[in-house]
Enzyme design. Structure first.
Site, PDB file in Angstrom:
ATOM      1  N   LYS A 110      -0.460  49.153  10.497  1.00  0.00           N
ATOM      2  CA  LYS A 110      -0.721  47.993   9.899  1.00  0.00           C
ATOM      3  C   LYS A 110      -1.858  48.104   8.828  1.00  0.00           C
ATOM      4  CE  LYS A 110       0.259  45.073  13.672  1.00  0.00           C
ATOM      5  NZ  LYS A 110      -0.317  43.965  14.688  1.00  0.00           N
TER       6      LYS A 110
ATOM      7  N   TYR B 121       7.826  38.130  12.528  1.00  0.00           N
ATOM      8  CA  TYR B 121       7.038  37.716  13.614  1.00  0.00           C
ATOM      9  C   TYR B 121       7.555  36.189  14.161  1.00  0.00           C
ATOM     10  CZ  TYR B 121       3.670  41.639  13.672  1.00  0.00           C
ATOM     11  OH  TYR B 121       3.044  42.633  13.906  1.00  0.00           O
TER      12      TYR B 121
ATOM     13  N   ASN C 209      -5.086  45.184  14.714  1.00  0.00           N
ATOM     14  CA  ASN C 209      -5.285  46.021  15.748  1.00  0.00           C
ATOM     15  C   ASN C 209      -4.341  47.101  15.444  1.00  0.00           C
ATOM     16  OD1 ASN C 209      -2.482  44.616  15.811  1.00  0.00           O
ATOM     17  ND2 ASN C 209      -2.754  44.189  17.968  1.00  0.00           N
TER      18      ASN C 209
ATOM     19  N   HIS D 149       1.843  48.241  15.507  1.00  0.00           N
ATOM     20  CA  HIS D 149       2.799  47.311  16.248  1.00  0.00           C
ATOM     21  C   HIS D 149       3.777  48.217  16.781  1.00  0.00           C
ATOM     22  CE1 HIS D 149       6.004  44.440  17.123  1.00  0.00           C
ATOM     23  NE2 HIS D 149       6.853  45.357  16.827  1.00  0.00           N
TER      24      HIS D 149
ATOM     25  N   GLU E  46      14.357  45.445  15.199  1.00  0.00           N
ATOM     26  CA  GLU E  46      13.283  45.687  14.491  1.00  0.00           C
ATOM     27  C   GLU E  46      13.723  46.660  13.551  1.00  0.00           C
ATOM     28  OE1 GLU E  46       9.808  43.821  17.319  1.00  0.00           O
ATOM     29  OE2 GLU E  46       9.823  45.743  16.993  1.00  0.00           O
TER      30      GLU E  46
HETATM   31  P1  CMP Z   1       1.801  43.005  17.550  1.00  0.00           P
HETATM   32  O1  CMP Z   1       2.077  43.847  18.572  1.00  0.00           O
HETATM   33  O2  CMP Z   1       2.124  43.134  16.225  1.00  0.00           O
HETATM   34  O3  CMP Z   1       2.305  41.458  17.833  1.00  0.00           O
HETATM   35  C1  CMP Z   1       2.029  40.190  17.544  1.00  0.00           C
HETATM   36  C2  CMP Z   1       0.667  40.378  16.845  1.00  0.00           C
HETATM   37  O4  CMP Z   1      -0.068  39.193  16.939  1.00  0.00           O
HETATM   38  C3  CMP Z   1      -0.172  41.133  17.811  1.00  0.00           C
HETATM   39  O5  CMP Z   1       0.160  42.418  17.527  1.00  0.00           O
HETATM   40  C4  CMP Z   1      -1.717  40.888  17.031  1.00  0.00           C
HETATM   41  O6  CMP Z   1      -1.807  41.543  15.893  1.00  0.00           O
HETATM   42  C5  CMP Z   1      -1.420  39.330  16.704  1.00  0.00           C
HETATM   43  N1  CMP Z   1      -2.187  38.779  17.710  1.00  0.00           N
HETATM   44  C6  CMP Z   1      -1.883  38.855  19.079  1.00  0.00           C
HETATM   45  N2  CMP Z   1      -2.841  37.662  19.593  1.00  0.00           N
HETATM   46  C7  CMP Z   1      -3.530  37.334  18.606  1.00  0.00           C
HETATM   47  C8  CMP Z   1      -4.629  36.373  18.621  1.00  0.00           C
HETATM   48  N3  CMP Z   1      -5.217  35.923  19.691  1.00  0.00           N
HETATM   49  N4  CMP Z   1      -5.492  36.120  17.500  1.00  0.00           N
HETATM   50  C9  CMP Z   1      -4.946  36.723  16.341  1.00  0.00           C
HETATM   51  N5  CMP Z   1      -3.877  37.550  16.264  1.00  0.00           N
HETATM   52  C10 CMP Z   1      -3.320  37.887  17.274  1.00  0.00           C
END
Ligand code: CMP
Length: 139
Positions: free
Chosen positions: A10, A50, A113, A116, A127
């Protein structure tokens, strides 16, 4: 069983020059990077990707974050690749991620984070197909 999963490195990670370090964790775990491309995700791509989260309060922030800087989209291959990649990524929230996982090592917070990974084989196929054609995947 050998299978494939879809990965995104990311913006928060590409911005901090962490692509190589994350790829090292992936390869050290025995997963093979069989396709990889650095792209700037468009808003349309991020919204489609998403879509399952579109009712969540963080959806707008998530789309904004994913389009804020380049990402690296990848196909990973190996034994139980979906589960294995989820294991080495660690929990979505880095505060809950196990020691040694990518998110524990590198993630800034639950939104930024670093990576993904697909949550099922069915989603992995969908995906992967959003970003790669079969001839771009070299196993
Ligand atoms: P990802 O695995 O890419 O799938 C959905 C994404 O939403 C997740 O990783 C996070 O980056 C994001 N996400 C999930 N929960 C939250 C939250 N509470 N606040 C902001 N972003 C979130």
């Amino acid at each position: 069983m050998t299978e494939r999963t879809f990965s995104i490195i990311k913006p928060d990670a590409t911005e901090r020059n962490l692509t190589g370090k994350i790829n090292a964790v992936i390869e050290d775990a025995g997963l093979r990077i069989v396709a990889q491309r650095r792209i700037r995700m468009t808003e349309a791509q991020a919204k489609t990707f998403y879509e399952v989260h579109k009712e969540r309060p963080f959806y707008g922030e998530l789309v904004g974050q994913m389009t804020s800087a380049p990402v690296v989209v990848q196909v990973l291959e190996g034994e139980n690749a979906v589960a294995k990649y989820r294991e080495i990524m660690g929990a979505t929230n880095p505060e809950q991620a196990a020691e040694g996982t990518i998110r524990k090592l590198f993630a800034k917070n639950v939104g930024e984070n670093s990576v993904h990974g697909s949550d099922s084989q069915d989603n992995a196929k969908l995906e992967i197909a959003q970003f790669f054609t079969e001839d771009q995947i070299v196993g």
